[in-house]
Design a protein around this motif. Structure first.
Motif, short mmCIF file in Angstrom:
data_model
loop_
_atom_site.label_atom_id
_atom_site.label_comp_id
_atom_site.label_asym_id
_atom_site.label_seq_id
_atom_site.Cartn_x
_atom_site.Cartn_y
_atom_site.Cartn_z
N PRO A 64 1.09 -1.52 -0.05
CA PRO A 64 0.52 -0.39 0.00
C PRO A 64 0.70 1.27 0.41
N VAL A 105 1.12 5.31 1.25
CA VAL A 105 0.24 6.47 1.75
C VAL A 105 0.99 7.67 0.90
N TYR A 163 -10.90 9.41 -1.84
CA TYR A 163 -10.10 8.99 -0.95
C TYR A 163 -11.49 9.74 0.44
N LEU A 183 -4.04 6.53 1.02
CA LEU A 183 -3.69 5.86 1.08
C LEU A 183 -3.83 4.60 0.14
N HIS A 206 -4.38 1.47 -2.40
CA HIS A 206 -3.96 0.03 -2.74
C HIS A 206 -4.66 -0.72 -3.83
N TYR A 250 -8.39 4.91 0.66
CA TYR A 250 -8.96 5.73 2.18
C TYR A 250 -7.90 6.61 2.53
N CYS A 255 -7.61 9.99 5.04
CA CYS A 255 -7.58 10.37 6.78
C CYS A 255 -8.88 11.30 7.33
N PHE A 289 -2.64 7.29 11.53
CA PHE A 289 -2.97 7.06 9.95
C PHE A 289 -2.63 5.57 9.34
N TYR A 336 -4.46 1.57 8.86
CA TYR A 336 -4.95 1.40 8.23
C TYR A 336 -4.04 -0.43 8.59
N LEU A 362 -9.33 0.62 9.43
CA LEU A 362 -10.28 1.04 8.09
C LEU A 362 -11.20 0.97 7.46
N SER A 363 -11.87 1.41 6.68
CA SER A 363 -12.65 0.75 5.33
C SER A 363 -12.60 2.26 4.17
N PRO A 364 -12.09 1.97 2.86
CA PRO A 364 -12.17 2.39 2.15
C PRO A 364 -12.78 3.08 1.77
#
Length: 215
Positions: free
Chosen positions: A60, A62, A112, A127, A129, A138, A140, A153, A157, A162-164
């Motif tokens: 992933p 960031v 995001y 983020l 991925h 994702y 923040c 953050f 993850y 966290l959820s996308p």
């Protein structure tokens, strides 16, 4: 064959300013693989040209979205870079970290779950991925950039907390053009059938020769 890397290289954080290809024999697949593995400093700039390089590692990424301006604001840009390096060093082999120029990616921020009001001064953290053909993005919630916010953050993850904000299937075909962009159809030869003209049109083939009956 050797390669010299850019201002993002930091020997303090383990980057190497020069790399040499380990063979005198060159072939495209081997060189590409070598470049992808060696051309990535701990923190560099995420662009449309470097995206493949980041995603090829399968880690992933960031992203710190900020005003990256080495010519007009070198001190400010170096400030963001050094703060991100400090965090990235703790996550080697787990996450990648990169700077992304706000003006280039502002239009993607909603993917995001992010938004900005001042592209010159706002900083946002996201983020990216890629899993198979699906890109997960994702964002923040913290709108004030700091080492602590970036670390929290990344930890959230990795902990699966966290959820996308969005899932994008990049293998899907492009959407069909809307009606405004669709090619116009010439309907001058179309004959519309109604109860009033049905018998006349059906019995007179000359009225539909070369055309189309429409009920």
């Amino acid at each position: 064959m050797s390669m010299v890397l850019c201002r993002y290289v930091s020997e303090k954080y383990g980057d190497r300013a020069r790399e040499r290809f380990p063979s005198a024999k060159l072939n495209a697949p081997a060189v590409k693989s070598w470049l992808l593995s060696k051309a990535q400093p701990l923190v560099a700039q995420f662009t449309y040209a470097t995206k493949e390089r980041y995603l090829s590692s399968r880690l992933p990424v960031v992203l710190v979205f900020a005003d990256i301006n080495w010519a007009g604001n070198p001190k400010g840009t170096a400030y963001y870079l050094n703060r991100v390096r400090k965090v990235a060093a703790q996550y080697k082999g787990k996450l990648q970290f990169a700077l992304a120029h706000m003006s280039d990616y502002e239009y993607t921020l909603p993917d995001y779950g992010l938004a900005v009001s001042d592209r010159k001064h706002d900083v946002r953290i996201g983020l990216l991925h890629k899993e198979g053909s699906v890109e997960l993005t994702y964002g923040c919630d913290d709108t004030k950039f700091s080492v602590e916010a970036l670390t929290a953050f990344a930890d959230a993850y990795l902990a699966g907390q966290l959820s996308p904000a969005k899932r994008t299937d990049v293998s899907a075909p492009p959407p069909v053009a809307d009606e405004e962009g669709a090619e116009e159809v010439d309907e001058s030869a179309v004959v519309t059938l109604t109860s009033a003209n049905f018998d006349e049109v059906v019995r007179d083939a000359s009225k539909v020769r070369g055309g189309t009956r429409r009920a």
